[in-house]
Motif scaffolding. Structure first.
Motif, PDB file in Angstrom:
ATOM      1  N   LEU A  75      29.693 106.701  68.650  1.00 19.55           N
ATOM      2  CA  LEU A  75      29.490 107.219  67.586  1.00 19.55           C
ATOM      3  C   LEU A  75      30.542 108.100  66.914  1.00 19.55           C
ATOM      4  CD1 LEU A  75      27.534 107.748  64.884  1.00 19.55           C
ATOM      5  CD2 LEU A  75      26.520 109.763  66.128  1.00 19.55           C
ATOM      6  N   ALA A  76      31.448 107.745  65.657  1.00 19.96           N
ATOM      7  CA  ALA A  76      32.469 108.314  65.347  1.00 19.96           C
ATOM      8  C   ALA A  76      32.379 108.803  64.223  1.00 19.96           C
ATOM      9  CB  ALA A  76      33.798 107.436  65.549  1.00 19.96           C
ATOM     10  N   VAL A  77      33.198 109.988  63.930  1.00 22.19           N
ATOM     11  CA  VAL A  77      33.183 110.499  62.504  1.00 22.19           C
ATOM     12  C   VAL A  77      34.805 110.374  62.179  1.00 22.19           C
ATOM     13  CG1 VAL A  77      32.979 112.611  61.075  1.00 22.19           C
ATOM     14  CG2 VAL A  77      31.232 111.803  62.719  1.00 22.19           C
ATOM     15  N   LEU A  78      35.160 109.754  61.317  1.00 22.21           N
ATOM     16  CA  LEU A  78      36.302 109.779  60.915  1.00 22.21           C
ATOM     17  C   LEU A  78      37.016 110.621  59.622  1.00 22.21           C
ATOM     18  CD1 LEU A  78      36.642 105.634  60.799  1.00 22.21           C
ATOM     19  CD2 LEU A  78      36.942 107.284  62.771  1.00 22.21           C
ATOM     20  N   ASN A  79      38.034 111.009  59.455  1.00 20.89           N
ATOM     21  CA  ASN A  79      38.613 111.652  58.416  1.00 20.89           C
ATOM     22  C   ASN A  79      39.033 110.515  57.380  1.00 20.89           C
ATOM     23  OD1 ASN A  79      38.808 114.460  59.418  1.00 20.89           O
ATOM     24  ND2 ASN A  79      40.241 113.687  60.777  1.00 20.89           N
ATOM     25  N   TYR A  80      39.366 110.885  56.027  1.00 25.41           N
ATOM     26  CA  TYR A  80      39.254 109.718  55.112  1.00 25.41           C
ATOM     27  C   TYR A  80      40.865 109.117  55.350  1.00 25.41           C
ATOM     28  CZ  TYR A  80      35.834 111.294  51.938  1.00 25.41           C
ATOM     29  OH  TYR A  80      34.726 111.666  50.967  1.00 25.41           O
ATOM     30  N   ASP A  81      41.618 109.610  56.334  1.00 24.84           N
ATOM     31  CA  ASP A  81      42.776 108.856  56.601  1.00 24.84           C
ATOM     32  C   ASP A  81      42.664 107.959  57.810  1.00 24.84           C
ATOM     33  OD1 ASP A  81      42.706 110.678  58.377  1.00 24.84           O
ATOM     34  OD2 ASP A  81      44.495 111.473  58.295  1.00 24.84           O
ATOM     35  N   GLY A  82      41.340 107.842  58.310  1.00 27.69           N
ATOM     36  CA  GLY A  82      41.132 106.880  59.430  1.00 27.69           C
ATOM     37  C   GLY A  82      41.191 107.545  60.896  1.00 27.69           C
ATOM     38  N   THR A  83      42.001 108.865  60.745  1.00 28.25           N
ATOM     39  CA  THR A  83      41.806 109.572  62.180  1.00 28.25           C
ATOM     40  C   THR A  83      40.662 109.966  62.635  1.00 28.25           C
ATOM     41  OG1 THR A  83      42.284 111.479  60.908  1.00 28.25           O
ATOM     42  CG2 THR A  83      44.156 110.224  61.841  1.00 28.25           C
ATOM     43  N   THR A  84      40.339 110.030  63.830  1.00 23.46           N
ATOM     44  CA  THR A  84      38.937 110.532  64.399  1.00 23.46           C
ATOM     45  C   THR A  84      38.908 111.948  64.276  1.00 23.46           C
ATOM     46  OG1 THR A  84      38.984 108.813  65.863  1.00 23.46           O
ATOM     47  CG2 THR A  84      37.525 110.439  66.317  1.00 23.46           C
ATOM     48  N   ALA A  85      37.791 112.514  63.723  1.00 27.26           N
ATOM     49  CA  ALA A  85      37.557 113.891  63.692  1.00 27.26           C
ATOM     50  C   ALA A  85      36.922 114.406  64.855  1.00 27.26           C
ATOM     51  CB  ALA A  85      36.853 114.319  62.339  1.00 27.26           C
ATOM     52  N   VAL A  86      35.894 113.798  65.068  1.00 25.30           N
ATOM     53  CA  VAL A  86      34.875 114.119  66.361  1.00 25.30           C
ATOM     54  C   VAL A  86      33.969 112.821  66.795  1.00 25.30           C
ATOM     55  CG1 VAL A  86      32.734 114.768  64.979  1.00 25.30           C
ATOM     56  CG2 VAL A  86      33.297 115.583  67.291  1.00 25.30           C
ATOM     57  N   GLU A  87      33.934 112.520  67.904  1.00 28.44           N
ATOM     58  CA  GLU A  87      33.261 111.432  68.342  1.00 28.44           C
ATOM     59  C   GLU A  87      32.326 111.652  69.516  1.00 28.44           C
ATOM     60  OE1 GLU A  87      35.620 108.185  69.642  1.00 28.44           O
ATOM     61  OE2 GLU A  87      36.716 109.291  71.011  1.00 28.44           O
ATOM     62  N   ARG A  88      31.265 110.929  69.639  1.00 32.21           N
ATOM     63  CA  ARG A  88      30.443 110.724  71.010  1.00 32.21           C
ATOM     64  C   ARG A  88      30.319 109.450  71.461  1.00 32.21           C
ATOM     65  NH1 ARG A  88      26.269 114.969  71.612  1.00 32.21           N
ATOM     66  NH2 ARG A  88      25.391 113.507  73.047  1.00 32.21           N
ATOM     67  N   THR A  89      30.360 109.324  72.907  1.00 31.32           N
ATOM     68  CA  THR A  89      30.681 108.476  73.784  1.00 31.32           C
ATOM     69  C   THR A  89      29.528 108.316  74.877  1.00 31.32           C
ATOM     70  OG1 THR A  89      32.199 109.230  75.222  1.00 31.32           O
ATOM     71  CG2 THR A  89      33.024 107.992  73.329  1.00 31.32           C
ATOM     72  N   GLY A  90      29.539 107.175  75.490  1.00 27.96           N
ATOM     73  CA  GLY A  90      28.448 107.242  76.689  1.00 27.96           C
ATOM     74  C   GLY A  90      27.077 107.068  76.067  1.00 27.96           C
ATOM     75  N   LEU A  91      27.114 106.532  74.613  1.00 27.82           N
ATOM     76  CA  LEU A  91      25.403 106.221  74.033  1.00 27.82           C
ATOM     77  C   LEU A  91      25.017 104.962  74.544  1.00 27.82           C
ATOM     78  CD1 LEU A  91      26.269 107.904  70.548  1.00 27.82           C
ATOM     79  CD2 LEU A  91      25.213 109.053  72.558  1.00 27.82           C
ATOM     80  N   THR A  92      24.014 104.505  73.933  1.00 23.60           N
ATOM     81  CA  THR A  92      23.138 103.366  74.438  1.00 23.60           C
ATOM     82  C   THR A  92      22.910 102.461  73.125  1.00 23.60           C
ATOM     83  OG1 THR A  92      21.121 104.391  74.108  1.00 23.60           O
ATOM     84  CG2 THR A  92      21.805 104.142  76.088  1.00 23.60           C
ATOM     85  N   GLY A  93      24.280 102.406  72.216  1.00 23.06           N
ATOM     86  CA  GLY A  93      24.352 101.397  71.170  1.00 23.06           C
ATOM     87  C   GLY A  93      23.577 102.208  70.093  1.00 23.06           C
ATOM     88  N   VAL A  94      24.477 102.351  68.864  1.00 25.32           N
ATOM     89  CA  VAL A  94      24.092 103.199  67.757  1.00 25.32           C
ATOM     90  C   VAL A  94      23.918 102.149  66.528  1.00 25.32           C
ATOM     91  CG1 VAL A  94      24.347 105.200  66.406  1.00 25.32           C
ATOM     92  CG2 VAL A  94      24.959 105.129  68.687  1.00 25.32           C
ATOM     93  N   ASN A  95      22.931 102.088  65.949  1.00 21.66           N
ATOM     94  CA  ASN A  95      22.824 101.243  64.563  1.00 21.66           C
ATOM     95  C   ASN A  95      23.030 101.877  63.333  1.00 21.66           C
ATOM     96  OD1 ASN A  95      22.548  98.827  66.360  1.00 21.66           O
ATOM     97  ND2 ASN A  95      20.287  99.107  66.544  1.00 21.66           N
ATOM     98  N   GLY A  96      21.729 101.909  62.630  1.00 21.26           N
ATOM     99  CA  GLY A  96      21.794 102.529  61.392  1.00 21.26           C
ATOM    100  C   GLY A  96      21.761 103.907  61.314  1.00 21.26           C
TER     101      GLY A  96
END
Length: 657
Positions: A75-96
């Motif tokens: 699950l990633a949060v991007l800045n408006y320029d496409g760079t990653t601001a913050v993310e979470r990994t190791g999840l079990t799939g994220v949909n809506g």
């Protein structure tokens, strides 16, 4: 010929509770006459590869774009320029994904956890987990009514799709399987009609579509239809919430919600992948007839493409489009040939750019007429209304003035008489519409405040050491603030300026206080001013004498005001003076000769910490000669300027045999 606009087919009927049929119109204008533009390469931002891009939502507060991975672990949060601001990994799939209305939380459907999870929107720290049931795999999210709704793939075999709701206040979850839906349905809601919730089957053929008014009934739809949209890919509402649309390989079909009447079909692009809705209209993304993705903008109230963009060199289809709420930016996610994703950013593609220029005089007197002039460009018609807001000390949040209109050249003038002084800012704004972008410009000027009248007495007066003196500050006219401060700043660096009194002036405009004087003191009356009258500080200095006296010893008698000494005795003179660090006193002797007193000798004598000094007059003493002596503090000469120059009394003496 253009298809009828959406506004001409909108019905004003109140939403009912009975099932009705939604029709559709299969022959719409293809809008081929609109020449597509090619997006510049600068609009493209490569982002880390996602296994399965599922959803995109925009946070305009932090200027972030949240992106979910359905098959992967991110699950990633991007800045408006496409760079990653913050993310979470190791999840079990994220949909809506859905943001809370204040953008403080990000809600995610996480099927592997059988839960909807709330994350902190800024950090992606998990805030709360809402289990939705064993075997319930949440897919899509939508806010409607007072709840968060989710579609899910149920535990039954064969799989049956379902609809669930989550009460965020207490975590209550309800679920309902829906016959005829093989997979988790698509969901859609509209800020314009917050009680409407739509769902549709994500099948590869005709799709079952239902629209509910969740404030009344979540089991019986108010609109129901098997749309004949091949390869159903997206659903939603028109910007005003009156129309419902379903998009797929065959284009986008519209129908009214309340009366279920057809409202047109957009047949180009032929293979719709996703649709984004903003107040300005719809952005339909798809493959119109090749491998190059294309964006088609349909303005609110229309069913004909008004703008088109080709996305090159991306050879794959657009996966998601998302508008910035209230901001006008469009974020388009397109698959790359290498398996990753690119985020293309369009700056307000729905509207024609406009621009405002505003100018104002640099200064003006308070209450005088001010003319603010400007122009609005962008091809708008004469008579376009512009809002005017004045911000000043009396209206720090801004005060709305009478709106102005442009002339045929886009020019306008604002005539005002600002009541407050200081910095005055005028904000001119064009709100925009379905065709033109909004525009804002400001102009500031300095408005001179009325001079305040403040007096302070007494001033320049000399007082004896230890005298208590009353001071009076007088304030003339004022608008909102009548508070006056009186400060005392004694001479010397060892004592700080101190506040004697702070109070609103009485009915006569006066503020009084008193002070016991021990050294020269500058007294200040301070008026901070208000929005209409300028700040003013007046000062007066009062002076303070020292205490000084001289004692005489070793005399054998006094006669006629004279101390009488034997000629063999040396007089001793002891001076006592108000003490100060390193202070000296001047001891002056005079002799009477030729009918007048004449200077004889003088000495600068250092005072002790107690303020005393002693001097013995030695030498041969003349019999019957008349002498006098006195001690003095002389400002600066005595080592400081804390007090006013002060002379002690004369002591007279003479010598006898």
């Amino acid at each position: 010929m253009r298809t009828k606009t959406l506004r001409t087919v909108l019905a004003a009927a109140v939403l009912g509770g009975s099932a009705v049929t939604i029709g559709y119109l299969s022959t719409g204008s293809a809008s081929a006459e609109v020449v597509p533009e090619t997006l510049p390469a600068s609009a493209r931002h490569s982002i880390p590869a996602f296994t399965s891009l599922k959803d995109v939502v925009v946070d305009p507060v932090r200027r972030h774009v949240a992106v979910s991975d359905g098959s992967g672990v991110r699950l990633a949060v991007l800045n408006y320029d496409g760079t990653t601001a913050v993310e979470r990994t190791g999840l079990t799939g994220v949909n809506g994904l859905k943001f809370a209305s204040d953008y403080g939380r990000l809600y995610a459907a996480v099927p592997g956890a059988n839960a909807v999870i709330a994350y902190d929107a800024a950090t992606l720290a998990e805030v709360k987990r809402y289990p939705v049931g064993t075997g319930v795999l949440p897919e899509k999210l939508a806010f409607a009514g007072d709840r968060l709704w989710f579609s899910y793939q149920g535990p039954s075999v064969p799989t049956i799709g379902g609809l669930g709701s989550l009460d965020l206040t207490d975590g209550t979850v309800t679920t309902r399987q829906i016959d005829g839906l093989q997979w988790a349905p698509l969901l859609a809601s509209s800020p314009a009609k917050p009680d409407l919730l739509a769902l549709a089957a994500d099948n590869e053929s005709s799709g079952k579509v239902e629209v509910y008014n969740v404030a009344f009934d979540t089991t019986n739809p108010i609109s129901y239809r098997f749309f004949e949209v091949t390869g159903l890919r997206d659903i939603g509402f028109s910007p005003d919430g009156s129309l419902f649309f379903a998009s797929g390989w065959g284009g986008t079909q519209f129908a009214t919600v309340s009366e279920a009447k057809p409202a047109g079909t957009i047949t180009n692009p032929g293979s719709v992948q996703t649709v984004g809705v903003s107040p300005a209209g719809l952005m339909i993304a798809g493959l119109p007839g090749g491998s190059t993705s294309e964006l088609n903008f349909v303005a609110a109230g229309d069913t004909t493409t008004t703008k088109r963009w080709k996305i090159v060199p991306a050879p794959y289809s657009t996966n998601k489009v998302a508008w910035e709420p209230g901001g006008g930016k469009l974020f388009t996610f397109v698959g790359d040939s290498g398996g990753g994703e690119s985020m293309w950013v369009l700056d307000d593609p729905a509207h024609t750019a406009t621009a405002l220029k505003v100018s104002a005089p640099a200064t003006a007197a308070r209450g005088a007429q001010v003319i603010v002039a400007g122009t609005l460009s962008g091809g708008l018609p004469a008579g376009t209304k512009l809002s005017v807001t004045r911000t000043d000390e009396e209206s720090p949040q801004g005060s709305a003035l009478t709106a102005v209109a442009t002339d045929e050249d886009g020019a306008f003038t604002v005539v005002d008489q600002p009541p407050a002084g200081g910095t005055v800012k005028y904000t001119i704004a064009y709100a925009g519409d379905g065709t033109f972008r909004s525009a804002t410009a400001t102009a500031s000027l300095t408005v001179t405040k009325t001079a305040s009248v403040v007096t302070l007495s007494p001033s320049g007066t000399v007082y004896n050491y230890g005298t208590t003196v009353g001071f009076t500050a007088h304030l003339g006219a004022a608008f909102a603030n009548r508070t006056v401060e009186i400060w005392a700043d004694p001479y010397g660096s060892d004592q700080a300026n101190r506040l004697l009194r702070k109070v609103a002036a009485d009915a006569g405009g006066n503020v009084t206080t008193s002070l016991r004087l021990t050294r020269n003191t500058t007294v200040s009356a301070v008026y901070a001013g208000d929005s209409r009258y300028a700040a003013r500080t007046v000062r007066s200095t009062v002076y303070t004498r020292v205490g000084v006296t001289t004692a005489v010893t070793k005399q054998y008698a006094t006669s006629g005001g004279y101390y009488v000494f034997h000629k063999t005795k040396n007089p001793v003179f002891t001076t006592t003076m108000t003490a100060a660090a390193k202070r000296k006193q001047k001891l002056s002797f005079e002799v009477y000769s030729g009918g007048k007193w004449k200077p004889w000798k003088s000495y600068m004598l250092t005072l002790s910490s107690a303020g005393k000094s002693t001097y013995t007059l030695t030498g041969t003493h003349t019999i019957n000669a008349k002498y006098r002596v006195r001690a003095a503090y002389v400002t600066t000469t005595s080592g400081d300027n804390l007090n006013y120059t002060t002379y002690g009394p004369y002591r007279y003496f003479t010598f006898r045999k």
